[in-house]
Design a protein around this motif. Structure first.
Motif, PDB file in Angstrom:
ATOM      1  N   SER A 197       0.809  -1.180  -0.088  1.00 50.86           N
ATOM      2  CA  SER A 197       0.297  -0.130  -0.068  1.00 50.86           C
ATOM      3  C   SER A 197       0.888   1.242   0.175  1.00 50.86           C
ATOM      4  N   LEU A 198       1.950   1.014   0.820  1.00 51.68           N
ATOM      5  CA  LEU A 198       2.595   2.468   0.833  1.00 51.68           C
ATOM      6  C   LEU A 198       3.403   2.528  -0.482  1.00 51.68           C
ATOM      7  N   VAL A 199       3.926   1.628  -1.004  1.00 51.30           N
ATOM      8  CA  VAL A 199       4.592   1.620  -2.234  1.00 51.30           C
ATOM      9  C   VAL A 199       3.750   2.100  -3.324  1.00 51.30           C
ATOM     10  N   ASP A 200       2.619   1.673  -3.496  1.00 49.27           N
ATOM     11  CA  ASP A 200       1.678   2.034  -4.532  1.00 49.27           C
ATOM     12  C   ASP A 200       1.287   3.576  -4.248  1.00 49.27           C
ATOM     13  N   LEU A 201       1.091   4.009  -2.878  1.00 51.61           N
ATOM     14  CA  LEU A 201       0.962   5.541  -2.538  1.00 51.61           C
ATOM     15  C   LEU A 201       1.977   6.299  -3.012  1.00 51.61           C
ATOM     16  N   ALA A 202       3.080   5.911  -2.632  1.00 46.68           N
ATOM     17  CA  ALA A 202       4.419   6.587  -2.923  1.00 46.68           C
ATOM     18  C   ALA A 202       4.420   6.811  -4.479  1.00 46.68           C
ATOM     19  N   SER A 203       4.450   5.865  -5.077  1.00 44.10           N
ATOM     20  CA  SER A 203       4.684   5.851  -6.665  1.00 44.10           C
ATOM     21  C   SER A 203       3.505   6.546  -7.311  1.00 44.10           C
ATOM     22  N   GLU A 204       2.267   6.621  -6.766  1.00 48.26           N
ATOM     23  CA  GLU A 204       1.138   7.608  -7.430  1.00 48.26           C
ATOM     24  C   GLU A 204       1.470   9.043  -6.722  1.00 48.26           C
ATOM     25  N   LYS A 205       2.109   9.535  -5.742  1.00 47.02           N
ATOM     26  CA  LYS A 205       2.579  10.632  -5.557  1.00 47.02           C
ATOM     27  C   LYS A 205       3.670  11.306  -6.069  1.00 47.02           C
ATOM     28  N   GLY A 206       4.550  10.426  -6.649  1.00 43.76           N
ATOM     29  CA  GLY A 206       5.829  10.692  -7.096  1.00 43.76           C
ATOM     30  C   GLY A 206       6.826  10.667  -6.143  1.00 43.76           C
ATOM     31  N   GLN A 207       6.776  10.210  -4.830  1.00 40.64           N
ATOM     32  CA  GLN A 207       7.501  10.435  -3.779  1.00 40.64           C
ATOM     33  C   GLN A 207       8.394   8.909  -3.403  1.00 40.64           C
ATOM     34  N   LEU A 208       8.411   7.962  -4.380  1.00 38.85           N
ATOM     35  CA  LEU A 208       9.041   6.692  -4.157  1.00 38.85           C
ATOM     36  C   LEU A 208      10.304   6.712  -3.676  1.00 38.85           C
ATOM     37  N   GLU A 209      11.283   7.421  -4.218  1.00 36.71           N
ATOM     38  CA  GLU A 209      12.620   7.572  -3.760  1.00 36.71           C
ATOM     39  C   GLU A 209      12.773   8.136  -2.081  1.00 36.71           C
ATOM     40  N   ALA A 210      11.799   9.149  -1.977  1.00 38.23           N
ATOM     41  CA  ALA A 210      12.042   9.726  -0.623  1.00 38.23           C
ATOM     42  C   ALA A 210      11.454   8.860   0.448  1.00 38.23           C
ATOM     43  N   VAL A 211      10.275   8.202   0.165  1.00 34.93           N
ATOM     44  CA  VAL A 211       9.767   7.098   0.999  1.00 34.93           C
ATOM     45  C   VAL A 211      10.632   6.004   1.251  1.00 34.93           C
ATOM     46  N   ASN A 212      11.304   5.735   0.135  1.00 33.44           N
ATOM     47  CA  ASN A 212      12.451   4.437   0.354  1.00 33.44           C
ATOM     48  C   ASN A 212      13.610   5.096   1.190  1.00 33.44           C
ATOM     49  N   ALA A 213      13.947   6.171   1.154  1.00 31.28           N
ATOM     50  CA  ALA A 213      14.847   6.669   1.890  1.00 31.28           C
ATOM     51  C   ALA A 213      14.493   6.542   3.334  1.00 31.28           C
ATOM     52  N   ASP A 214      13.322   6.948   3.436  1.00 29.51           N
ATOM     53  CA  ASP A 214      12.698   6.966   5.169  1.00 29.51           C
ATOM     54  C   ASP A 214      12.647   5.588   5.560  1.00 29.51           C
ATOM     55  N   MET A 215      12.433   4.694   4.860  1.00 25.93           N
ATOM     56  CA  MET A 215      12.088   3.233   5.165  1.00 25.93           C
ATOM     57  C   MET A 215      13.555   2.536   5.230  1.00 25.93           C
ATOM     58  N   LEU A 216      14.572   2.951   4.618  1.00 26.39           N
ATOM     59  CA  LEU A 216      15.858   2.712   4.914  1.00 26.39           C
ATOM     60  C   LEU A 216      16.442   3.314   6.541  1.00 26.39           C
ATOM     61  N   PHE A 217      16.026   4.528   6.541  1.00 26.13           N
ATOM     62  CA  PHE A 217      16.290   5.191   7.850  1.00 26.13           C
ATOM     63  C   PHE A 217      15.566   4.644   8.914  1.00 26.13           C
ATOM     64  N   MET A 218      14.446   4.139   8.869  1.00 25.73           N
ATOM     65  CA  MET A 218      13.597   3.266  10.070  1.00 25.73           C
ATOM     66  C   MET A 218      14.238   1.767  10.061  1.00 25.73           C
ATOM     67  N   GLN A 219      14.701   1.270   9.126  1.00 26.90           N
ATOM     68  CA  GLN A 219      15.507   0.006   9.235  1.00 26.90           C
ATOM     69  C   GLN A 219      16.795   0.275  10.245  1.00 26.90           C
ATOM     70  N   GLN A 220      17.531   1.314   9.597  1.00 29.01           N
ATOM     71  CA  GLN A 220      18.623   1.518  10.558  1.00 29.01           C
ATOM     72  C   GLN A 220      18.299   1.893  11.834  1.00 29.01           C
ATOM     73  N   LEU A 221      17.173   2.555  11.948  1.00 27.78           N
ATOM     74  CA  LEU A 221      17.064   3.094  13.890  1.00 27.78           C
ATOM     75  C   LEU A 221      16.713   1.944  14.391  1.00 27.78           C
ATOM     76  N   SER A 222      15.870   0.959  13.755  1.00 29.62           N
ATOM     77  CA  SER A 222      15.500  -0.455  14.291  1.00 29.62           C
ATOM     78  C   SER A 222      16.663  -1.164  14.630  1.00 29.62           C
ATOM     79  N   LYS A 223      17.464  -1.115  13.802  1.00 30.65           N
ATOM     80  CA  LYS A 223      18.727  -2.161  14.347  1.00 30.65           C
ATOM     81  C   LYS A 223      19.734  -1.328  15.260  1.00 30.65           C
ATOM     82  N   THR A 224      19.758  -0.291  15.275  1.00 31.15           N
ATOM     83  CA  THR A 224      20.879   0.517  16.137  1.00 31.15           C
ATOM     84  C   THR A 224      20.061   0.691  17.485  1.00 31.15           C
ATOM     85  N   ASN A 225      18.969   1.057  17.593  1.00 34.24           N
ATOM     86  CA  ASN A 225      18.347   1.634  18.545  1.00 34.24           C
ATOM     87  C   ASN A 225      17.275   0.435  18.988  1.00 34.24           C
TER      88      ASN A 225
END
Length: 186
Positions: free
Chosen positions: A13-41
């Motif tokens: 759902s998030l991939v579809d929404l981000a693609s529709e809004k043209g924000q896929l790259e920005a949302v991907n960067a956010d998800m990578l940030f969240m993965q890093q945050l959950s691993k380190t903290n």
């Protein structure tokens, strides 16, 4: 992973929404940030999974953590997860989002594990060799494991190529343990 089906559906759902809004790259960067945050903290993961902390308090804490660091779409998505009581699945959803993003962008992840760190020239050579066999873009991940002694272990697309000295030594050890000639001598 607690609930892979749920993570997959929310990530889709998030991939579809981000693609529709043209924000896929920005949302991907956010998800990578969240993965890093959950691993380190790990405290953030404990907070997300805690049934004691009320949802409105979780929302305030997450808003303070993510303020100015994530896209508006991602912030709204995190808020939705908290409202729906699915915030405990955020690390799994972020991981699944990355997988779906890679499939969408035709990216293949390759992990190489060596006994010593590799320099950039060798990594580039490995990347070009692996990429030559496929039409996908290759994302190379490196790891160091001194137990390998030498050689490397390459993981890609659910395939494992083990060219390490450790594996060779284990094979020799196994051959000595199963020596068929010793019983014939007795």
């Amino acid at each position: 992973m607690q609930n892979p089906r749920l993570a997959s559906r929310y990530a889709k759902s998030l991939v579809d929404l981000a693609s529709e809004k043209g924000q896929l790259e920005a949302v991907n960067a956010d998800m990578l940030f969240m993965q890093q945050l959950s691993k380190t903290n790990p405290d953030v993961v404990v907070l997300l999974r805690s049934p004691i902390v009320k949802p409105d308090k979780k929302q305030q804490i997450l808003a303070a953590i993510f303020e100015g660091r994530i896209n508006a779409i991602t912030a709204a998505f995190v808020k939705l997860l908290v409202v729906k009581g699915r915030e405990s699945n955020l690390p799994e959803i972020a991981q699944e989002f990355s997988k779906q993003y890679d499939v969408l962008k035709n990216i293949s992840k390759v992990k190489i594990t060596t006994a010593v760190p590799l320099d950039a020239a060798v990594l580039d050579l490995i990347k070009t060799k692996v990429q030559a066999g496929t039409d996908k873009q290759v994302k190379l991940e490196t790891a160091v494991n001194a137990d390998l002694i030498g050689g490397f272990v390459l993981e890609t697309n659910n395939n494992l190529f083990d060219a390490s000295v450790l594996r060779d030594l284990n094979d020799i050890k196994k051959q000595f343990a199963e020596n068929i000639y010793v019983p014939a001598i007795k």
